[in-house]
Design a protein around this motif. Structure first.
Motif, PDB file in Angstrom:
ATOM      1  N   GLU A 186       0.802  -1.227   0.000  1.00  0.00           N
ATOM      2  CA  GLU A 186       0.000   0.000   0.000  1.00  0.00           C
ATOM      3  C   GLU A 186       0.837   1.281   0.000  1.00  0.00           C
ATOM      4  OE1 GLU A 186      -3.244   0.102   2.713  1.00  0.00           O
ATOM      5  OE2 GLU A 186      -4.105  -1.783   1.976  1.00  0.00           O
ATOM      6  N   PRO A 187       1.896   1.393   0.820  1.00  0.00           N
ATOM      7  CA  PRO A 187       2.718   2.602   0.716  1.00  0.00           C
ATOM      8  C   PRO A 187       3.369   2.738  -0.655  1.00  0.00           C
ATOM      9  CG  PRO A 187       3.184   1.429   2.754  1.00  0.00           C
ATOM     10  CD  PRO A 187       2.328   0.530   1.928  1.00  0.00           C
ATOM     11  N   ALA A 188       3.766   1.616  -1.236  1.00  0.00           N
ATOM     12  CA  ALA A 188       4.387   1.651  -2.562  1.00  0.00           C
ATOM     13  C   ALA A 188       3.384   2.088  -3.623  1.00  0.00           C
ATOM     14  CB  ALA A 188       4.961   0.284  -2.911  1.00  0.00           C
ATOM     15  N   LEU A 189       2.148   1.617  -3.509  1.00  0.00           N
ATOM     16  CA  LEU A 189       1.108   2.029  -4.456  1.00  0.00           C
ATOM     17  C   LEU A 189       0.748   3.498  -4.267  1.00  0.00           C
ATOM     18  CD1 LEU A 189      -1.141  -1.152  -4.284  1.00  0.00           C
ATOM     19  CD2 LEU A 189       0.024  -0.310  -6.330  1.00  0.00           C
ATOM     20  N   ASN A 190       0.747   3.970  -3.030  1.00  0.00           N
ATOM     21  CA  ASN A 190       0.502   5.393  -2.791  1.00  0.00           C
ATOM     22  C   ASN A 190       1.553   6.243  -3.493  1.00  0.00           C
ATOM     23  OD1 ASN A 190      -1.859   5.506  -1.206  1.00  0.00           O
ATOM     24  ND2 ASN A 190      -0.738   4.868   0.616  1.00  0.00           N
ATOM     25  N   LEU A 192       2.760   9.836  -8.259  1.00  0.00           N
ATOM     26  CA  LEU A 192       3.498  10.163  -9.480  1.00  0.00           C
ATOM     27  C   LEU A 192       2.613  10.050 -10.715  1.00  0.00           C
ATOM     28  CD1 LEU A 192       6.778   8.214  -8.626  1.00  0.00           C
ATOM     29  CD2 LEU A 192       6.498  10.700  -8.622  1.00  0.00           C
ATOM     30  N   TYR A 193       1.758   9.033 -10.729  1.00  0.00           N
ATOM     31  CA  TYR A 193       0.878   8.795 -11.877  1.00  0.00           C
ATOM     32  C   TYR A 193      -0.071   9.976 -12.102  1.00  0.00           C
ATOM     33  CZ  TYR A 193      -2.957   6.538 -14.500  1.00  0.00           C
ATOM     34  OH  TYR A 193      -3.929   6.230 -15.423  1.00  0.00           O
ATOM     35  N   LYS A 194      -0.678  10.451 -11.037  1.00  0.00           N
ATOM     36  CA  LYS A 194      -1.638  11.545 -11.174  1.00  0.00           C
ATOM     37  C   LYS A 194      -0.970  12.811 -11.690  1.00  0.00           C
ATOM     38  CE  LYS A 194      -3.473  11.168  -6.980  1.00  0.00           C
ATOM     39  NZ  LYS A 194      -4.385  11.416  -5.845  1.00  0.00           N
ATOM     40  N   GLU A 195       0.255  13.030 -11.282  1.00  0.00           N
ATOM     41  CA  GLU A 195       0.976  14.226 -11.708  1.00  0.00           C
ATOM     42  C   GLU A 195       1.429  14.110 -13.161  1.00  0.00           C
ATOM     43  OE1 GLU A 195       2.969  17.846 -11.853  1.00  0.00           O
ATOM     44  OE2 GLU A 195       1.529  17.101 -10.375  1.00  0.00           O
ATOM     45  N   ALA A 196       1.823  12.904 -13.585  1.00  0.00           N
ATOM     46  CA  ALA A 196       2.472  12.748 -14.887  1.00  0.00           C
ATOM     47  C   ALA A 196       1.525  12.401 -16.022  1.00  0.00           C
ATOM     48  CB  ALA A 196       3.555  11.658 -14.788  1.00  0.00           C
ATOM     49  N   VAL A 197       0.515  11.603 -15.760  1.00  0.00           N
ATOM     50  CA  VAL A 197      -0.231  10.963 -16.841  1.00  0.00           C
ATOM     51  C   VAL A 197      -1.625  11.550 -17.044  1.00  0.00           C
ATOM     52  CG1 VAL A 197      -1.127   8.753 -17.695  1.00  0.00           C
ATOM     53  CG2 VAL A 197       1.058   8.822 -16.467  1.00  0.00           C
ATOM     54  N   MET A 198      -2.324  11.891 -15.984  1.00  0.00           N
ATOM     55  CA  MET A 198      -3.729  12.288 -16.120  1.00  0.00           C
ATOM     56  C   MET A 198      -3.866  13.606 -16.870  1.00  0.00           C
ATOM     57  SD  MET A 198      -5.322  11.258 -12.412  1.00  0.00           S
ATOM     58  CE  MET A 198      -6.735  12.297 -12.732  1.00  0.00           C
ATOM     59  N   PHE A 199      -4.939  13.721 -17.637  1.00  0.00           N
ATOM     60  CA  PHE A 199      -5.247  14.995 -18.285  1.00  0.00           C
ATOM     61  C   PHE A 199      -5.408  16.080 -17.217  1.00  0.00           C
ATOM     62  CE2 PHE A 199      -7.093  12.281 -21.799  1.00  0.00           C
ATOM     63  CZ  PHE A 199      -6.084  12.585 -22.699  1.00  0.00           C
ATOM     64  N   TYR A 243      -8.943   4.243  -2.116  1.00  0.00           N
ATOM     65  CA  TYR A 243      -9.645   3.168  -1.426  1.00  0.00           C
ATOM     66  C   TYR A 243      -9.163   1.826  -1.968  1.00  0.00           C
ATOM     67  CZ  TYR A 243     -12.530   6.976   0.252  1.00  0.00           C
ATOM     68  OH  TYR A 243     -12.947   8.139   0.844  1.00  0.00           O
ATOM     69  N   TRP A 244      -8.109   1.297  -1.320  1.00  0.00           N
ATOM     70  CA  TRP A 244      -7.457   0.101  -1.826  1.00  0.00           C
ATOM     71  C   TRP A 244      -8.377  -1.107  -1.821  1.00  0.00           C
ATOM     72  CZ3 TRP A 244      -3.815   1.847  -4.447  1.00  0.00           C
ATOM     73  CH2 TRP A 244      -3.030   2.910  -4.008  1.00  0.00           C
ATOM     74  N   ASP A 245      -9.231  -1.230  -0.805  1.00  0.00           N
ATOM     75  CA  ASP A 245     -10.137  -2.380  -0.777  1.00  0.00           C
ATOM     76  C   ASP A 245     -11.016  -2.408  -2.025  1.00  0.00           C
ATOM     77  OD1 ASP A 245      -9.296  -3.501   1.624  1.00  0.00           O
ATOM     78  OD2 ASP A 245     -10.594  -2.198   2.825  1.00  0.00           O
ATOM     79  N   MET A 251       2.232  -8.442 -15.275  1.00  0.00           N
ATOM     80  CA  MET A 251       2.294  -8.112 -13.858  1.00  0.00           C
ATOM     81  C   MET A 251       3.248  -6.943 -13.623  1.00  0.00           C
ATOM     82  SD  MET A 251       2.382 -11.850 -12.055  1.00  0.00           S
ATOM     83  CE  MET A 251       1.877 -13.288 -13.034  1.00  0.00           C
ATOM     84  N   TRP A 252       2.686  -5.823 -13.190  1.00  0.00           N
ATOM     85  CA  TRP A 252       3.493  -4.686 -12.760  1.00  0.00           C
ATOM     86  C   TRP A 252       3.821  -4.973 -11.300  1.00  0.00           C
ATOM     87  CZ3 TRP A 252       1.620   1.072 -13.424  1.00  0.00           C
ATOM     88  CH2 TRP A 252       2.632   1.937 -13.003  1.00  0.00           C
ATOM     89  N   ALA A 253       4.969  -5.580 -11.084  1.00  0.00           N
ATOM     90  CA  ALA A 253       5.262  -6.171  -9.786  1.00  0.00           C
ATOM     91  C   ALA A 253       6.406  -5.488  -9.047  1.00  0.00           C
ATOM     92  CB  ALA A 253       5.579  -7.664  -9.954  1.00  0.00           C
ATOM     93  N   SER A 254       6.950  -4.399  -9.603  1.00  0.00           N
ATOM     94  CA  SER A 254       7.904  -3.560  -8.880  1.00  0.00           C
ATOM     95  C   SER A 254       7.498  -2.120  -9.139  1.00  0.00           C
ATOM     96  CB  SER A 254       9.338  -3.813  -9.344  1.00  0.00           C
ATOM     97  OG  SER A 254      10.257  -3.067  -8.561  1.00  0.00           O
ATOM     98  N   PHE A 255       6.967  -1.455  -8.132  1.00  0.00           N
ATOM     99  CA  PHE A 255       6.352  -0.148  -8.348  1.00  0.00           C
ATOM    100  C   PHE A 255       6.564   0.730  -7.130  1.00  0.00           C
ATOM    101  CE2 PHE A 255       3.248  -3.416  -7.175  1.00  0.00           C
ATOM    102  CZ  PHE A 255       2.863  -2.990  -5.911  1.00  0.00           C
ATOM    103  N   GLY A 256       6.443   2.038  -7.380  1.00  0.00           N
ATOM    104  CA  GLY A 256       6.498   2.995  -6.288  1.00  0.00           C
ATOM    105  C   GLY A 256       7.779   2.885  -5.481  1.00  0.00           C
TER     106      GLY A 256
END
Length: 366
Positions: A252-256, A261-268, A297-299, A333-338
């Motif tokens: 979860e911390p890694a996904l956060n 980064l994703y929201k800053e870089a990719v989203m319109f 909301y990870w769940d 599988m994106w298995a190394s992130f954040g």
């Protein structure tokens, strides 16, 4: 059989302000990722795909074809590619020439993955109007295929023209290969099916992806193109721990970090005003769940199948169920992130190899 693939994007996990850049930390990051790919090959992954992004710590692999060349020297069996090279950002001639060279450097293990791209900031900084990205992509793809599959090629288009020309070196094998296209919008999905390309898609709930895959298969069937389970691939963030609780605590911390980064870089930048040339209804809906400054909301995202995090049993059951529901035989599988560390990443890869990948390869998908 469900084929397991690995995705590596190189999120920068440290202080992202330019003045605080840490060259030694990045050197260490590159080095241990190279080591992790050897572990991934031993774990039984079919292949490894990289990602292309520019001007952002979301991904410090702006030239991912270099990573293919490096990985080719550290592995012997895994197939290697990019998911995908953003054609409108490149001279397509250069991409075709790199694919030919990589064919040799990898001893024929190259997978070709390309995309139109969706990153508004990247195109803006390159001075490419968003409305031009689709025609640039489609023309660039025609040129790449003409160069790869013809001893002498010609091309006349809006963005490039070539009189009879030969590419040196030619690819290792001129047989036509089915390319992977990163596809999100309904228009792209249908176009890929009609034109006979494989598709890879991400960040959509399993229930929603069923409709995506059905639309793709219907378009392919109508055009007389292949459309079996091997034609589609889904990307999922995956992390395996010894227990569900351990996996959640680490992931979860890694996904956060990754999603920040994703929201800053990719989203319109303005979801109420999607750029011309992009399906406003689709992309507003696609990005809206990840917008805003509120909690993730990870769940809910785990329940939707977008993230697959847990013990080996939990991850194995979820991946097999999704693949069978979607009729797809490729899981990326994106298995190394954040902010995942070397030790956390390699531990997950090994657990996948011991307890998940063998079951995926034995599972049936129709």
């Amino acid at each position: 059989m469900i084929t397991p693939w690995l995705f590596d994007i190189f999120n920068y996990p440290f202080d992202a302000s330019p003045g605080s850049f840490d060259a030694k930390a990045l050197q260490d990051l590159y080095d241990w990722h190279l080591e992790s790919w050897e572990v991934a090959e031993q774990a039984g992954f079919e292949g490894l795909f990289f990602s292309e992004h520019h001007f952002t710590p979301y991904s410090v692999s702006p030239s991912p074809n270099l990573l293919i060349a490096a990985a080719a020297q550290r592995t012997t069996k895994m197939r290697l590619g990019v998911m995908g090279n953003i054609v409108p950002l490149h001279n397509p001639r250069r991409l075709a020439e790199e694919y030919a060279m990589l064919d040799y450097l990898s001893h024929g293990r190259l997978e070709i993955g390309i995309g139109r791209g969706v990153d508004e900031k990247e195109f803006g900084r390159e001075g490419i109007p968003m409305a031009e990205t689709r025609p640039r992509f489609e023309e660039g793809l025609r040129l790449i295929e003409s160069m790869l599959y013809n001893p002498v090629f010609t091309h006349e288009g809006t963005y490039a023209t070539y009189e009879p020309t030969t590419m040196w070196p030619p690819p290792l094998d001129r047989d036509r290969r089915r390319m992977w296209i990163t596809a999100l919008s309904p228009q792209t999905i249908q176009w890929c099916g009609t034109n006979g390309y494989n598709i890879a898609t991400a960040f959509q709930p399993t229930a929603q992806l069923r409709a995506v895959n059905d639309a793709y298969k219907e378009a392919a069937k109508a055009a007389g193109q292949p459309h079996g389970p091997d034609s589609t691939m889904i990307l999922r963030n995956v992390y395996v721990g010894e227990t569900d609780e351990e996996a959640r605590r680490i992931a979860e911390p890694a996904l956060n970090r990754m999603f920040g980064l994703y929201k800053e870089a990719v989203m319109f930048q303005d979801l109420d005003h999607i750029p011309d040339g992009y399906d406003s209804q689709f992309y507003e809906s696609f990005f809206r769940p990840f917008a805003g400054d509120g909690p993730v909301y990870w769940d809910a995202l785990i329940d939707l199948g977008i993230f697959v995090v847990g013990s080996p049993d939990t991850v194995r059951e979820s991946l097999i169920k999704q693949a069978q529901e979607l009729g797809t035989s490729n899981i990326l599988m994106w298995a190394s992130f954040g902010s995942l560390t070397k030790e956390e990443t390699i531990s997950s890869y090994r657990l996948l190899g011991e307890h998940v990948i063998p079951a995926l390869r034995e599972a049936e998908v129709v």
